[in-house]
Design an enzyme around this catalytic site. Sequence first.
Site, PDB file in Angstrom:
ATOM      1  CD  GLU A  46      -3.010  -0.993   0.091  1.00 39.46           C
ATOM      2  OE1 GLU A  46      -3.068   0.437  -0.670  1.00 39.46           O
ATOM      3  OE2 GLU A  46      -3.391  -1.893  -0.414  1.00 39.46           O
ATOM      4  CG  ASN A  50      -0.690   5.412  -0.906  1.00 44.64           C
ATOM      5  OD1 ASN A  50      -1.614   5.007  -1.629  1.00 44.64           O
ATOM      6  ND2 ASN A  50      -0.899   5.567   0.588  1.00 44.64           N
ATOM      7  NE  ARG A 104      -5.115   3.806  -8.209  1.00 44.24           N
ATOM      8  CZ  ARG A 104      -4.196   2.733  -8.313  1.00 44.24           C
ATOM      9  NH1 ARG A 104      -4.137   1.708  -7.453  1.00 44.24           N
ATOM     10  NH2 ARG A 104      -3.588   2.688  -9.764  1.00 44.24           N
TER      11      ARG A 104
END
Length: 140
Positions: A46, A50, A104
């Site tokens: 994650e 990002n 997303r």
Amino acid sequence: MKNELFMRIKASLVNESFIRSSIASFVAYLNPSVETIQEIKTAVSEAITNCIVHAYPNHDDYIDIDVSIEKGLMLIKIKDYGIGIENINKAREPFYSTKTKEERSGMGFTLMETFMDSLVVRSQLNVGTEVVMEKHIVGV
């Protein structure tokens, strides 16, 4: 004894699985549970995603990954040099995403916070973002 790993790698989706697997392999000598390895891999994935998706919208650049383990405490720092986060508190809210037209979920920070023992996010506009995660490793 403190063990350390440092990587600087291109912010590209093709590198995400390599980074995730490298960090999981790095902690393996502590014999963590499969569940702990999965939690670490998910949180790292994650954080890296990002950086790739949000930090460099018009080009790619580098991500610095600094991992240390000392006395069973794993410290993971993931830093980009991108556009930064305008409102960290808002970005940490579940389901919030600046990429609403893309698929997303807006759950990146929520997942990092869920799977790690602590999460700190520091960001400065047009300078970059650093995510710092801690995980206590209990071997099986």
